[in-house]
Design an enzyme around this catalytic site. Structure first.
Site, mmCIF file in Angstrom:
data_model
loop_
_atom_site.group_PDB
_atom_site.id
_atom_site.type_symbol
_atom_site.label_atom_id
_atom_site.label_comp_id
_atom_site.label_asym_id
_atom_site.label_seq_id
_atom_site.Cartn_x
_atom_site.Cartn_y
_atom_site.Cartn_z
ATOM 1 N N GLU A 118 0.865 -1.073 -0.032
ATOM 2 C CA GLU A 118 -0.023 -0.263 0.014
ATOM 3 C C GLU A 118 0.784 1.173 0.042
ATOM 4 O O GLU A 118 1.724 1.386 0.542
ATOM 5 C CB GLU A 118 -1.005 0.121 1.141
ATOM 6 C CG GLU A 118 -1.896 1.074 1.412
ATOM 7 C CD GLU A 118 -2.624 1.024 2.566
ATOM 8 O OE1 GLU A 118 -3.782 1.821 2.388
ATOM 9 O OE2 GLU A 118 -2.574 0.300 3.408
ATOM 10 N N LYS A 195 -9.583 2.493 -2.499
ATOM 11 C CA LYS A 195 -9.668 1.936 -1.373
ATOM 12 C C LYS A 195 -11.259 1.974 -0.830
ATOM 13 O O LYS A 195 -11.669 3.246 -0.626
ATOM 14 C CB LYS A 195 -8.965 2.519 -0.124
ATOM 15 C CG LYS A 195 -8.746 1.874 1.142
ATOM 16 C CD LYS A 195 -7.701 2.203 2.003
ATOM 17 C CE LYS A 195 -7.113 1.520 3.378
ATOM 18 N NZ LYS A 195 -6.214 2.086 4.138
ATOM 19 N N CYS A 232 -5.886 -2.704 1.893
ATOM 20 C CA CYS A 232 -5.725 -2.960 3.314
ATOM 21 C C CYS A 232 -6.687 -3.047 3.993
ATOM 22 O O CYS A 232 -7.217 -4.228 4.080
ATOM 23 C CB CYS A 232 -4.853 -1.501 3.642
ATOM 24 S SG CYS A 232 -4.040 -1.539 5.432
#
Length: 384
Positions: A118, A195, A232
């Protein structure tokens, strides 16, 4: 970092008799992996450049009618190179150089698709809540310096690259987003995936910088299979994983930045469960090291202010839809994990377990439609 455990696998190899180690690994990781023999030149370069190189192959039943769809997947974990106080351009250049070294070894190892951690081209500075200088690391997902760098590597090595960055979207009022950019093996930018879920947990208060993504659950058709990117914190959300599977992903990457005190007991489980439940390969990637910042910050938990997040514990691994997984990379060292898979295994597991056939999506869609309404009352049965 010197006091950190290097890896659980090292402890197993050190303390379990060789005649029992294979059975222990079968219980922990499943029976579906073997060690890959990687080229001598790749092994030598990895040693010279001081990063771990590990290679595994996942087992699959050979079919009579469908040809094998063998792909080598690369996962990269690394520390930042320069102090967080160094000039931004120098920090980015140092990380570009380090990744170029690792990708060259990946190419020698036959990797077809590779994913980085990330926001790999910067420190994970979102704990500080400072806007400057960290917002200056943001860049275009179409033609920013990191994207151009990855395009050159992709074309040079005939490799699909998943490059998670801090995106600056000038077309949408200069907003910032946490974004993964997919670059074809031809060097063309296929697109981006943002994300979906943003944490508000202790130091992980990232909504100071960016909000939830608006790209949904895109799946990218590449020459080497259909891939999705669950960035994530999205790994904690089961429906997030599920949607990539419903949209046809065969491999889902989970580029992350997470620390041991917060999430390490969950780390070996989540991507593996997702691979099983959704009949695809899941690749969990975490950064390495302890990143220190000049200004102190607090976690909002009453404890003293501090200068670092904690230890990013690496331990990157690949999980297969049959429940098997590779051993993890080191908890303390840069590393490249190379895993050879046959994408045919995804459909084989769908046939075996019938998860999609028995999913009852219509029932859950109806229940969720009610659950999101104001005034929803859960159907809890009580004794009268």
């Amino acid at each position: 970092m010197g006091d950190e455990l290097r890896s659980v696998d090292d402890v197993l190899r050190e303390h379990i008799p060789p005649e029992k180690l294979g059975e222990v690994q079968r219980v922990l990781y499943g029976s579906g992996f073997r060690k890959l023999s990687l080229p001598e030149e790749a092994v030598k370069l990895a040693a010279e450049r001081k990063f771990e190189l590990a290679g595994y192959g996942m087992e699959v039943t050979q079919e009579q009618l469908r040809p094998a769809r063998v792909v080598r997947i690369g996962a990269v974990q690394n520390k930042i190179i320069l102090p967080t106080s160094a000039p931004i351009a120098e920090q980015m250049a140092a990380l570009h150089s380090r990744i170029a070294e690792i990708v060259e070894v990946a190419a020698l190892s036959g990797v077809n698709i590779i994913c980085f951690q990330e926001t790999w081209a910067m420190p994970f500075a979102f704990c500080t809540r400072e806007k400057f200088p960290w917002c200056e690391f943001s860049e275009s997902a179409e033609d920013g310096p990191t994207i151009k760098f990855c395009q050159e590597l992709a074309k040079k090595y005939n490799m699909v690259i998943v490059s998670p960055i801090l995106e600056r979207d000038a077309s949408q009022g200069d907003i910032i987003a946490n974004t993964a950019v997919v670059i074809s093996n031809t060097g063309t930018v296929l697109g981006k995936s943002r994300k979906n879920h943003i944490p508000r947990v202790g130091d992980f208060n990232e909504s100071t910088y960016y909000m939830e993504g608006n790209t949904g659950h895109r799946v990218f058709q590449t020459q080497f299979g259909k891939i999705g990117i669950n960035i994530c914190y999205g790994r904690h959300h089961q429906l997030n994983w599920m949607m990539y599977g419903l949209n046809g992903a065969e491999v889902v990457f989970n580029p992350s930045a997470t620390v041991g005190a917060l999430s390490e007991p969950m780390w070996p489980i989540e991507a593996r469960c997702a691979a099983i439940a959704n009949s695809y390969f899941a690749v969990a990637i975490n950064r390495i090291g302890t990143e220190t910042f000049e200004s102190e910050f607090t976690s909002g938990d009453g404890k003293k202010a501090h200068h670092d997040f904690g230890h990013f514990y690496g331990s990157s691994y690949l999980a297969a839809p049959d429940g098997s997984r590779t051993p993890g990379l080191s908890r303390v060292e840069d590393g490249l994990l190379v895993t050879e898979v046959d994408l045919n295994l995804t459909r084989q597991m769908k046939d075996k377990w019938c998860f999609r056939m028995t999913a009852r999506l219509d029932m859950y869609a109806e229940s969720l439609a009610y659950a999101i309404q104001d005034g929803y009352q859960p159907p809890v049965v009580k004794e009268t």
